[in-house]
Design an enzyme around this catalytic site. Sequence first.
Site, PDB file in Angstrom:
ATOM      1  N   HIS A  62       1.032  -1.165   0.161  1.00 62.41           N
ATOM      2  CA  HIS A  62      -0.685   0.378   0.071  1.00 62.41           C
ATOM      3  C   HIS A  62       0.733   1.325  -0.031  1.00 62.41           C
ATOM      4  CE1 HIS A  62      -2.637  -2.911   2.488  1.00 62.41           C
ATOM      5  NE2 HIS A  62      -3.288  -3.205   0.911  1.00 62.41           N
ATOM      6  N   TYR A 131       1.479   1.861  13.709  1.00 57.97           N
ATOM      7  CA  TYR A 131       1.549   2.993  12.327  1.00 57.97           C
ATOM      8  C   TYR A 131       1.669   5.133  13.134  1.00 57.97           C
ATOM      9  CZ  TYR A 131       0.705  -0.184   9.393  1.00 57.97           C
ATOM     10  OH  TYR A 131      -0.288  -1.589   8.650  1.00 57.97           O
TER      11      TYR A 131
END
Length: 182
Positions: A62, A131
């Site tokens: 991604h 993240y």
Amino acid sequence: MRVEQGEIDGVLLFIPAQRRDDRGLFTRTFDAALAAAHGLRPAAFIQDSQSRSRLGTIRALHGRSGRGEAKLVRCARGAVHDVLVDARPGSATFGRHMSVVLDDEMFVHLYVPPGLLHGYQALTKQADVCYRIDREHDPAEDLTVRYDDPDLGIQWPMPVTAISERDLAAGSWKDLLARLAG
């Protein structure tokens, strides 16, 4: 904490020191001054996210178009085989990929600069990946390339046990190159 350069331009690995004793361990997982000393803007990270995956799950590959998206990635529980692909036309490492194991033993943070594709495979029964992201998600800017694209030749360490429909339907590296060329 020490910082190492990754195999792809702009990728950094933040490797924390650990203090272990009979109680367990202590480690610093982020240092804004050290990040700034290496060209990052800590205040730019506006969102923290976490995913949980089971053994063999692949979440990949991604990225974001436009300005891209910078990330600080770490594995807070378990271990993952983390993969980055340089999708920045004009970069000295364009088209190259690198991998690193992120786990809850070494606590390495991986800085992923804008313009890279990112993915990982869970290496343990359960893996939690955290993240820090520098911009809000815009689905219109999503980029996805198949995890098993033959032109990239990424070697995943184990058979795939789970993958999303979106990732299975992802286009090829050649498709992405055509999109980037306009």
